[in-house]
Design an enzyme around this catalytic site. Structure first.
Site, PDB file in Angstrom:
ATOM      1  N   HIS A 292      21.458  25.170  38.834  1.00  0.00           N
ATOM      2  CA  HIS A 292      21.806  24.654  37.510  1.00  0.00           C
ATOM      3  C   HIS A 292      22.789  25.596  36.816  1.00  0.00           C
ATOM      4  O   HIS A 292      23.843  25.174  36.348  1.00  0.00           O
ATOM      5  CB  HIS A 292      20.543  24.484  36.663  1.00  0.00           C
ATOM      6  CG  HIS A 292      20.821  24.227  35.210  1.00  0.00           C
ATOM      7  ND1 HIS A 292      21.299  23.026  34.760  1.00  0.00           N
ATOM      8  CD2 HIS A 292      20.717  25.019  34.117  1.00  0.00           C
ATOM      9  CE1 HIS A 292      21.457  23.087  33.438  1.00  0.00           C
ATOM     10  NE2 HIS A 292      21.117  24.294  33.027  1.00  0.00           N
ATOM     11  N   ASP A 321      56.377  21.423  34.517  1.00  0.00           N
ATOM     12  CA  ASP A 321      55.144  21.533  35.294  1.00  0.00           C
ATOM     13  C   ASP A 321      54.644  22.963  35.139  1.00  0.00           C
ATOM     14  O   ASP A 321      55.231  23.745  34.393  1.00  0.00           O
ATOM     15  CB  ASP A 321      55.417  21.205  36.780  1.00  0.00           C
ATOM     16  CG  ASP A 321      54.165  20.690  37.487  1.00  0.00           C
ATOM     17  OD1 ASP A 321      53.087  21.235  37.215  1.00  0.00           O
ATOM     18  OD2 ASP A 321      54.286  19.766  38.296  1.00  0.00           O
ATOM     19  N   TRP A 356      21.956  32.699  38.670  1.00  0.00           N
ATOM     20  CA  TRP A 356      23.418  32.790  38.698  1.00  0.00           C
ATOM     21  C   TRP A 356      23.866  34.240  38.585  1.00  0.00           C
ATOM     22  O   TRP A 356      24.995  34.567  38.915  1.00  0.00           O
ATOM     23  CB  TRP A 356      24.048  31.895  37.620  1.00  0.00           C
ATOM     24  CG  TRP A 356      24.278  32.543  36.285  1.00  0.00           C
ATOM     25  CD1 TRP A 356      23.348  32.775  35.331  1.00  0.00           C
ATOM     26  CD2 TRP A 356      25.526  33.033  35.760  1.00  0.00           C
ATOM     27  NE1 TRP A 356      23.922  33.383  34.247  1.00  0.00           N
ATOM     28  CE2 TRP A 356      25.256  33.549  34.479  1.00  0.00           C
ATOM     29  CE3 TRP A 356      26.829  33.075  36.246  1.00  0.00           C
ATOM     30  CZ2 TRP A 356      26.253  34.107  33.685  1.00  0.00           C
ATOM     31  CZ3 TRP A 356      27.808  33.639  35.448  1.00  0.00           C
ATOM     32  CH2 TRP A 356      27.525  34.147  34.181  1.00  0.00           C
ATOM     33  N   SER A 388      39.633  30.844  44.078  1.00  0.00           N
ATOM     34  CA  SER A 388      40.155  29.710  43.316  1.00  0.00           C
ATOM     35  C   SER A 388      40.558  30.123  41.905  1.00  0.00           C
ATOM     36  O   SER A 388      41.655  29.828  41.442  1.00  0.00           O
ATOM     37  CB  SER A 388      39.087  28.621  43.264  1.00  0.00           C
ATOM     38  OG  SER A 388      39.270  27.798  42.152  1.00  0.00           O
ATOM     39  N   SER A 389      39.664  30.854  41.215  1.00  0.00           N
ATOM     40  CA  SER A 389      39.949  31.208  39.824  1.00  0.00           C
ATOM     41  C   SER A 389      41.082  32.215  39.726  1.00  0.00           C
ATOM     42  O   SER A 389      41.842  32.193  38.759  1.00  0.00           O
ATOM     43  CB  SER A 389      38.702  31.773  39.158  1.00  0.00           C
ATOM     44  OG  SER A 389      37.708  30.798  39.136  1.00  0.00           O
ATOM     45  N   HIS A 472      30.505  39.288  31.454  1.00  0.00           N
ATOM     46  CA  HIS A 472      30.675  39.115  30.019  1.00  0.00           C
ATOM     47  C   HIS A 472      32.030  38.555  29.641  1.00  0.00           C
ATOM     48  O   HIS A 472      32.091  37.618  28.854  1.00  0.00           O
ATOM     49  CB  HIS A 472      30.317  40.352  29.210  1.00  0.00           C
ATOM     50  CG  HIS A 472      30.042  39.928  27.795  1.00  0.00           C
ATOM     51  ND1 HIS A 472      28.865  39.351  27.425  1.00  0.00           N
ATOM     52  CD2 HIS A 472      30.854  39.832  26.727  1.00  0.00           C
ATOM     53  CE1 HIS A 472      28.948  38.939  26.164  1.00  0.00           C
ATOM     54  NE2 HIS A 472      30.151  39.229  25.721  1.00  0.00           N
ATOM     55  N   GLU A 474      33.545  36.593  31.346  1.00  0.00           N
ATOM     56  CA  GLU A 474      33.399  35.203  31.761  1.00  0.00           C
ATOM     57  C   GLU A 474      32.864  34.321  30.624  1.00  0.00           C
ATOM     58  O   GLU A 474      33.323  33.192  30.459  1.00  0.00           O
ATOM     59  CB  GLU A 474      32.473  35.130  32.976  1.00  0.00           C
ATOM     60  CG  GLU A 474      31.970  33.760  33.350  1.00  0.00           C
ATOM     61  CD  GLU A 474      33.049  32.837  33.877  1.00  0.00           C
ATOM     62  OE1 GLU A 474      34.094  33.355  34.331  1.00  0.00           O
ATOM     63  OE2 GLU A 474      32.858  31.614  33.823  1.00  0.00           O
ATOM     64  N   TYR A 476      33.362  34.671  27.536  1.00  0.00           N
ATOM     65  CA  TYR A 476      34.480  34.400  26.619  1.00  0.00           C
ATOM     66  C   TYR A 476      35.482  33.468  27.265  1.00  0.00           C
ATOM     67  O   TYR A 476      36.142  32.702  26.579  1.00  0.00           O
ATOM     68  CB  TYR A 476      35.157  35.698  26.184  1.00  0.00           C
ATOM     69  CG  TYR A 476      34.244  36.575  25.357  1.00  0.00           C
ATOM     70  CD1 TYR A 476      33.598  36.043  24.248  1.00  0.00           C
ATOM     71  CD2 TYR A 476      34.016  37.896  25.679  1.00  0.00           C
ATOM     72  CE1 TYR A 476      32.739  36.806  23.500  1.00  0.00           C
ATOM     73  CE2 TYR A 476      33.157  38.671  24.928  1.00  0.00           C
ATOM     74  CZ  TYR A 476      32.515  38.126  23.841  1.00  0.00           C
ATOM     75  OH  TYR A 476      31.661  38.873  23.112  1.00  0.00           O
ATOM     76  N   SER A 487      40.470  24.534  17.029  1.00  0.00           N
ATOM     77  CA  SER A 487      41.590  24.826  16.125  1.00  0.00           C
ATOM     78  C   SER A 487      42.547  23.649  16.063  1.00  0.00           C
ATOM     79  O   SER A 487      42.989  23.238  14.982  1.00  0.00           O
ATOM     80  CB  SER A 487      42.353  26.066  16.593  1.00  0.00           C
ATOM     81  OG  SER A 487      41.485  27.152  16.723  1.00  0.00           O
ATOM     82  N   HIS A 521      25.543  45.404  27.247  1.00  0.00           N
ATOM     83  CA  HIS A 521      24.420  44.853  26.482  1.00  0.00           C
ATOM     84  C   HIS A 521      23.573  43.910  27.324  1.00  0.00           C
ATOM     85  O   HIS A 521      22.496  43.522  26.902  1.00  0.00           O
ATOM     86  CB  HIS A 521      24.909  44.183  25.188  1.00  0.00           C
ATOM     87  CG  HIS A 521      25.752  42.972  25.390  1.00  0.00           C
ATOM     88  ND1 HIS A 521      27.037  42.883  24.945  1.00  0.00           N
ATOM     89  CD2 HIS A 521      25.492  41.803  25.998  1.00  0.00           C
ATOM     90  CE1 HIS A 521      27.532  41.709  25.276  1.00  0.00           C
ATOM     91  NE2 HIS A 521      26.626  41.030  25.920  1.00  0.00           N
ATOM     92  N   HIS A 522      24.085  43.522  28.508  1.00  0.00           N
ATOM     93  CA  HIS A 522      23.236  42.744  29.410  1.00  0.00           C
ATOM     94  C   HIS A 522      22.274  43.643  30.172  1.00  0.00           C
ATOM     95  O   HIS A 522      21.402  43.157  30.860  1.00  0.00           O
ATOM     96  CB  HIS A 522      24.097  41.977  30.423  1.00  0.00           C
ATOM     97  CG  HIS A 522      24.956  40.934  29.794  1.00  0.00           C
ATOM     98  ND1 HIS A 522      24.534  39.647  29.589  1.00  0.00           N
ATOM     99  CD2 HIS A 522      26.208  40.984  29.304  1.00  0.00           C
ATOM    100  CE1 HIS A 522      25.497  38.948  29.014  1.00  0.00           C
ATOM    101  NE2 HIS A 522      26.526  39.739  28.832  1.00  0.00           N
ATOM    102  N   THR A 547      35.279  36.970  15.777  1.00  0.00           N
ATOM    103  CA  THR A 547      34.676  35.639  15.834  1.00  0.00           C
ATOM    104  C   THR A 547      34.435  35.115  14.418  1.00  0.00           C
ATOM    105  O   THR A 547      34.701  33.947  14.118  1.00  0.00           O
ATOM    106  CB  THR A 547      33.347  35.686  16.610  1.00  0.00           C
ATOM    107  OG1 THR A 547      33.530  36.496  17.766  1.00  0.00           O
ATOM    108  CG2 THR A 547      32.927  34.313  17.059  1.00  0.00           C
ATOM    109  N   LYS A 550      37.509  33.776  12.862  1.00  0.00           N
ATOM    110  CA  LYS A 550      37.844  32.427  13.311  1.00  0.00           C
ATOM    111  C   LYS A 550      37.007  31.378  12.570  1.00  0.00           C
ATOM    112  O   LYS A 550      37.527  30.379  12.092  1.00  0.00           O
ATOM    113  CB  LYS A 550      37.641  32.291  14.829  1.00  0.00           C
ATOM    114  CG  LYS A 550      38.534  33.213  15.625  1.00  0.00           C
ATOM    115  CD  LYS A 550      38.590  32.842  17.082  1.00  0.00           C
ATOM    116  CE  LYS A 550      39.507  31.691  17.314  1.00  0.00           C
ATOM    117  NZ  LYS A 550      40.920  32.010  17.195  1.00  0.00           N
ATOM    118  N   ARG A 669      11.621  33.788  30.745  1.00  0.00           N
ATOM    119  CA  ARG A 669      12.475  32.834  31.450  1.00  0.00           C
ATOM    120  C   ARG A 669      12.326  33.061  32.949  1.00  0.00           C
ATOM    121  O   ARG A 669      11.760  34.066  33.378  1.00  0.00           O
ATOM    122  CB  ARG A 669      13.934  32.989  31.004  1.00  0.00           C
ATOM    123  CG  ARG A 669      14.543  34.316  31.340  1.00  0.00           C
ATOM    124  CD  ARG A 669      15.872  34.527  30.645  1.00  0.00           C
ATOM    125  NE  ARG A 669      16.975  33.873  31.347  1.00  0.00           N
ATOM    126  CZ  ARG A 669      18.185  34.407  31.482  1.00  0.00           C
ATOM    127  NH1 ARG A 669      18.464  35.601  30.993  1.00  0.00           N
ATOM    128  NH2 ARG A 669      19.139  33.760  32.091  1.00  0.00           N
TER     129      ARG A 669
END
Lengths: 769, 329
Positions: A292, A321, A356, A388-389, A472, A474, A476, A487, A521-522, A547, A550, A669
């Site tokens: 998931h 293009d 994950w 790929s990324s 992390h 990721e 963002y 926006s 922080h993780h 943040t 924004k 969890r």
């Protein structure tokens, strides 16, 4: 047959064979991977002539009673009589009931993962005693399955080879009815096997998807409906390098996997609905939530973002293009094929169960106590996703840096383009850490390195550092494009330019820089250096500043504007509410003291679903309703859109808000069940909300399909936006601009396009001169 | 190393991406399942995809119609788009090798010794030592520096000199490759030769580029020169790989320095990753040589050799850092 037909058909053939073959992998005698589930990890020999027999099986079982069973392997080709050690092995499974060691055999056999196997001592035998205690429900039929292996022992094979050659496997299968089930005396209640449900749902989905493809082909040109036409059409999609078509491929792919990821979520929400539930086993639960998370991040959120980036970036900056169209197509197909690797394990019943985050030292450990066999494939899939990324990241950055039309300077670039630029810069600079980290993990699992194995001085925390150095940024990467969409949508809907454009750009860039120095922080509870912990605490809190800038800029944009409530506006407003709540709950975690309490509880789950569902997904939904007319030339149905928004918004809050309370109360969890009855009430409510939310997404699917042919037709600029993409036709031509446009002034350009946009809406009755 | 279609009259598709991706998937699938057959099929399909890509690239003449786009605006204004792409790609390669180095340095500076030490500390407490695991670790490694004497005292002699150091110096699980390689001149020689081979090959690539761009030369002479310089580059690269494999073989069989130790894992995976980069470079180089052989290079499209050279220089540069860090340190 022409060449194309051969190519298309052979590729399709390979894909379908792969799909059909993966579920069969369990029936291969050594199971999936080199560490099969049918014996200890050291045996990988092929099927042989070994006979497996089980004695002591009754005609029918009585509920709760124990039976003594004797399992024997024999093989005339492999002598076992005169040698004393390493003669055989077995693995014994039953679909119900529990196994235990037989009398006098406690040292020789052991229970593992719901089945029975031999111990190191039991390795020296060819016959073993086990007890099997029948389940209480006599109205069922229990399926037995035993895999036995005759080895030719120490006498012939040196011990260090561990019998890699000279193995021969055999299989025993039997069905044992309960007393009540015998002779049809009771109504059999078939219990749903969740794996089968999941696989059936996925297979059914793919079948539906293939049917849909054929149907779409038919609707495109009913007269040309024949095999030649179909292969030509498929060839067009399989070889396309046009940014709009690749974008469409990304979108269809991501939407499919959004639904598949949702099916997994609903299955394990059913498991968690009440205390002590046994709908899913531990292993199933583990692999489902692993799939998931990975699906939603890598196969749903990121491709959906890539879809809009592909479609919109060249249009917004006035390029024909992307910079490297073929590389772009390569990025998509790498992603598409990696999904086979990610799902290969779960289709074979040995899904990766490493979450994950893939934490070492569990993910790199092999054998009984380690991660399941499908993990190796899963990790290979992650490496392919990384390739790929990287390809698409380099491509988008190069496009934005080099392909902007004259006049589109950095500070005139639309905010969506800015957000994609910053997100991809973050992505491609952080991905190498993940690629190398997973490569280490992959080698630990395949060729015997010991990067994360503490026993030889390896370092599990290295994995956490490498993963979160990527992980992390990721988060963002998936939220910044949603910022960009919001926006665009809010300024168009409020009929004014976005408030504080420059501060928005600096905030994006600021998040882009800060995002790289907050990963610790993780890991606050992992035993990291206290100094590093303090630094990460402070930098993490700093992220709230850009943040916040924004959020307040969006509010100020609304304040001065005159808002039009279209569906995409609703999603953007919903985003403001839920993302802000998710952002506030996020501010609890950098405080190391609070984090110690909240770490790995449902509070974390609530937080990141508020920002990923309430942030990324709402932003992407807004983008769907906003840009669908540009891609298709027809609007999505606004009534269905409103219904979709209302149900999803309410059900989303119903699903994730109670998780805050469960988390504070300490519900952990990643556990497949819980025994605290007082948690059942909230969990049942969450499950119901989750089911409603999942089903509501079908409204969107229906809307997307229906509006393709029946939606309200629209011109170049249905919403009154004034970035460059609204100046081309809907859908745009190929290549996207015949003449490279020159951007002189945003508003002037818009007035010239004379499409009833911002100017005429703001100044009713006044025609532009 | 290739161009992309920007044809104004409808775009042409390419089979290369889907074929190469399918090949990659089968390769990884076969490798994961230890099935050499599927791995080989995957590699074959991958190469097929690569050939498809090159076939489209062969007639590339450097014109805008065939995909050589010029960049607008800051910061790459006027530069070819492909060049910007290569530089951006190399940036991610820098991060790749940066990760290798970061992880390696973390091991070499004993950041992770904590983990083994904690186990030992627990063992010592079970055996009667006073204090907690944390306090013993703090005594043994205040601020990540090793205090051997205090540590021996705190763990009742369990963690003594032999835990930290072998007779030759580094911790027991840290028998790094450099120990064996620097043992005498003849084991160091292959690495030294390799370093010079790579540096020299970086130079020959530039010579090939210079020859291709030289408009004063007869086309036939020019093609021959380009081909020869590129062939020398190929041979130097091949020499590098052969010596590398010979050296690995030597380390594994003569010194029993295998991939199953921690330092071995880092050594073989890092130098192996670099070797893969060299190999990929050589694969592309064969295509370049073939194109030179049929007279495909001139001053209009020689920039492809330049972009290849950027990659090759990077591989060279990475080696120049790997060599001292893994072979001498």
């Amino acid at each position: 047959m022409n060449k194309n037909k051969v190519r298309v058909m052979s590729l399709l053939f390979v894909i379908f064979i792969a799909l059909a073959a993966t579920p069969q992998m369990t029936s291969y005698p050594t199971g999936l991977g080199t560490n099969g589930n049918n014996g200890c990890g050291c045996h990988s020999g092929g099927a042989g002539t070994t006979t497996v027999t089980v004695e002591g099986m009754p005609d029918s079982f009585t509920g709760g009673e124990s039976y003594e069973l004797t399992l024997t392997v024999s093989n005339p080709d492999i002598a076992g009589g005169e040698i004393s050690a390493n003669m055989g092995g077995f693995r014994f499974f039953a679909s119900a009931g529990t196994f235990g060691a037989g009398e006098n055999f406690t040292d020789l056999v052991q229970e593992s993962e719901g089945g029975m196997t031999h111990t190191e001592l039991g390795n020296d035998l060819r016959s073993w005693n086990v007890t099997w205690t029948a389940p209480d429900n006599e109205g069922q039929i229990v399926e037995f399955e035993a895999h036995g292996n005759a080895v030719n022992g120490n006498a012939v094979i040196p011990t260090d080879l561990k019998g890699n050659t000279g193995d021969a496997w055999g299989t025993f299968e039997a069905s044992l009815p309960g007393a009540a089930a015998l002779g049809g005396g009771a109504i059999l209640i078939e219990q749903a096997e969740p794996f089968e449900v999941a696989i059936a749902a996925i297979t059914f989905g793919i079948a539906l998807f293939s049917l849909m493809l054929v149907y779409v082909f038919y609707r495109n040109n009913p007269d040309g409906f024949n095999l030649n036409g179909l292969t030509e059409w498929l060839k067009k999609w399989m070889t396309t390098t046009d940014h709009k078509e690749v974008g469409t491929l990304y979108f269809v792919f991501s939407f499919l996997f959004l639904l598949i990821g949702g099916i997994f979520a609903m299955l394990f929400r059913l498991q968690l609905a009440v205390a002590d539930n046994d709908f899913l086993t531990q292993d199933q639960y583990n692999s489902f939530f692993t799939l998931h998370g990975t699906t939603m991040i890598f196969l749903a959120a990121m491709p959906m973002i890539a879809a809009f980036a592909n479609w919109i970036i060249p249009l917004q900056i006035g390029a024909k293009d992307l910079a490297f169209p073929r590389v772009n197509a390569m990025g998509f197909w790498m992603l598409a094929f990696s999904s086979f690797l990610l799902y290969g394990g779960v289709m074979a019943g040995e899904g990766a169960d490493i979450t994950w985050t893939m934490y070492a030292p569990f993910s790199n450990s092999l054998g009984e106590k380690g991660a399941s066999a499908g993990t190796t494939l899963f990790v290979a899939g992650i490496i392919m996703l990384g390739i790929s990324s990287t390809l698409s990241g380099v491509n988008f950055i190069a496009t934005v840096m080099t392909m902007r039309a004259p006049g589109v300077t950095w500070m005139k670039m639309p905010l969506f383009t800015w957000s994609i630029f910053v997100a991809n810069a973050m992505l491609y600079l952080s991905l190498p850490a993940l690629i190398i980290g997973t490569a280490y993990l992959y080698f630990d699992r395949t060729i015997g390195t010991h990067f994360y194995d503490a026993a030889v001085g390896g370092d599990p925390i290295l994995w956490a550092h490498l993963f979160w150095y990527f992980g992390h940024p990721e988060v963002y990467v998936v939220i910044l494009p949603a910022f960009g969409v919001v926006s665009e949508v809010l300024s168009t809907s409020a009929k004014r330019s976005v408030f504080g454009y420059k501060s928005m750009v600096y905030a994006l860039a600021g998040i882009g820089v800060l995002g790289f120095i907050v990963w610790g922080h993780h890991m606050l509870t992992s035993g990291m250096d206290p100094t590093l912990r303090l630094i990460m605490m402070l930098t993490t809190m700093l992220v709230a500043i850009p943040t916040g800038v924004k959020i307040f800029n969006w509010l100020a944009t609304l304040w001065g504007g005159s808002l039009v409530f279209k569906t995409h506006t609703l999603w953007a407003l919903g985003f403001l509410v839920t993302f802000t709540m998710g952002g506030i709950s996020g501010m609890f975690f950098p405080v190391a003291g609070l984090d110690t309490h909240f770490h790995d509880t449902y509070f974390v789950v609530a937080h990141f679903h508020y920002v990923l569902v309430g942030g990324t997904l709402f932003g992407m939904y807004s983008a769907i309703y906003y840009w669908y007319p540009k891609a298709v030339g027809r609007k999505l149905d606004e009534k269905l859109g409103l219904l979709h928004f209302l149900i999803t918004f309410i059900a989303m809050n119903g699903t994730f808000w109670p998780m805050h309370q469960l988390g504070i109360e300490g519900m952990p969890r990643r556990y497949h069940t819980y025994s605290v009855d007082s948690w059942s009430e909230l969990n049942s409510f969450i499950t119901m909300s989750a089911l409603i939310m999942g089903l509501a997404q079908l409204i969107l699917a229906w809307n997307l399909i229906r509006s393709y042919k029946h939606g309200e037709k629209c011109g170049k600029d249905p919403w009154g936006g004034w970035s460059l993409e609204w100046t081309t036709t809907s859908p745009p031509p190929t290549p996207s601009f015949h003449e490279i446009p020159t951007q002189e002034d945003d508003n002037l350009h818009h007035v010239e396009s004379n499409s009833g946009g911002m100017f005429s809406r703001m100044w009713k009755g006044v025609e532009p001169e | 190393m290739s161009y992309d279609d920007h044809d104004d009259h409808g775009h042409h598709g390419s089979w290369a991406p889907i074929i190469a991706s399918l090949g990659t998937m089968l390769f990884l699938y076969g490798f994961s399942e230890a099935s050499m057959g599927i791995t080989a099929i995957g590699l074959t399909i991958l190469v097929w995809g690569l050939f498809t890509w090159w076939k489209g690239d062969l007639p590339f003449d450097g014109s805008e119609k065939m995909g050589e786009l010029k960049s607008y605006g800051t910061p790459f204004g006027g530069m070819n788009v492909r060049k910007a792409g290569i530089w951006l790609f190399l940036m991610s390669e820098v991060m790749i090798f940066g990760t290798f180095f970061g992880a390696y340095i973390r091991m070499r500076t004993n950041w992770n010794t904590h983990w083994t030490l904690r186990d030992k500390a627990q063992e010592a407490i079970d055996g009667g030592a006073t204090g907690t695991v944390d306090s013993i670790v703090e005594t043994c490694m205040p601020h990540h520096h090793i205090n051997v004497a205090a540590c021996e005292q705190a763990t009742n002699g369990l963690v003594n000199n032999s835990f930290w150091f072998t007779e030759s110096g580094p911790p027991a699980y840290h028998h790094v490759a450099a120990e064996y390689i620097t043992a005498d001149f003849w084991t160091l020689l292959p690495g030294a030769i390799n370093t010079f081979a790579l540096i020299l090959s970086s130079f020959t690539v530039v010579l090939a580029l210079k020859a291709a761009k030289n408009v004063d030369l007869e086309p036939r002479v020019r093609d021959k020169k380009v081909r020869n310089y590129l062939t020398i580059t190929l041979m130097l690269g091949t020499l590098f790989l052969i010596l590398k494999l010979w050296e690995w073989n030597h380390l594994i069989h003569d010194y029993d320095f295998t991939i199953s130790t921690l330092a071995g894992s880092f050594f073989y995976v890092t130098t192996g990753a670099h070797g893969v980069h060299v190999f990929v470079g050589l694969v592309f180089l064969t295509y370049f040589i073939y194109k030179a052989h049929i007279g495909g290079w001139d001053q209009n499209n020689a920039q492809s050799i330049e972009y290849y050279g950027l990659y090759w220089h990077f591989v060279d540069l990475a080696w120049v850092i790997i060599f001292p860090a893994f072979y001498l340190y």
